[in-house]
Design a protein around this motif. Structure first.
Motif, PDB file in Angstrom:
ATOM      1  N   GLU A  42      38.599  42.018  37.860  1.00  0.00           N
ATOM      2  CA  GLU A  42      39.887  42.153  38.441  1.00  0.00           C
ATOM      3  C   GLU A  42      40.021  43.620  39.215  1.00  0.00           C
ATOM      4  O   GLU A  42      40.269  43.652  40.473  1.00  0.00           O
ATOM      5  CB  GLU A  42      41.143  41.904  37.662  1.00  0.00           C
ATOM      6  N   ARG A  45      37.639  44.141  41.843  1.00  0.00           N
ATOM      7  CA  ARG A  45      37.960  43.126  43.257  1.00  0.00           C
ATOM      8  C   ARG A  45      39.137  44.079  43.990  1.00  0.00           C
ATOM      9  O   ARG A  45      39.094  44.216  45.143  1.00  0.00           O
ATOM     10  CB  ARG A  45      38.462  41.765  42.750  1.00  0.00           C
ATOM     11  N   TYR A  48      37.475  46.835  45.524  1.00  0.00           N
ATOM     12  CA  TYR A  48      37.012  46.418  46.924  1.00  0.00           C
ATOM     13  C   TYR A  48      38.206  46.245  48.007  1.00  0.00           C
ATOM     14  O   TYR A  48      37.987  46.496  49.260  1.00  0.00           O
ATOM     15  CB  TYR A  48      36.332  45.299  46.833  1.00  0.00           C
TER      16      TYR A  48
END
Length: 75
Positions: A42, A45, A48
């Motif tokens: 998590e 991500r 990102y």
């Protein structure tokens, strides 16, 4: 004296909410490892997402500057 119960009643259930009476959870290390892995994924991500947002905003500014240049230098 023993207390008499009417026929058809179920025996009293053990207290399942008491932590000292609960059976040891043998899957706890697996769950914590899975939680750590899920949190790491998590976090990756989310990082990102911030990168994509940064590149998107940077790109919008580049396009805006090119448009401003085009408008100011148009004949």
């Amino acid at each position: 004296m023993a207390e008499e119960k009417p026929e058809g009643t179920a025996p009293a259930a053990p207290d399942r909410a008491a932590p000292d009476r609960a059976a040891p959870d043998r899957t706890a290390p697996d769950r914590t490892a899975a939680d750590r892995e899920r949190l790491a994924l998590e976090k990756k991500r989310e990082r990102y997402v911030w990168y994509y947002l940064g590149y998107f905003l940077f790109g919008i500014h580049i396009v805006a500057f090119v448009m401003i240049y085009a408008v100011r230098h148009a004949k």
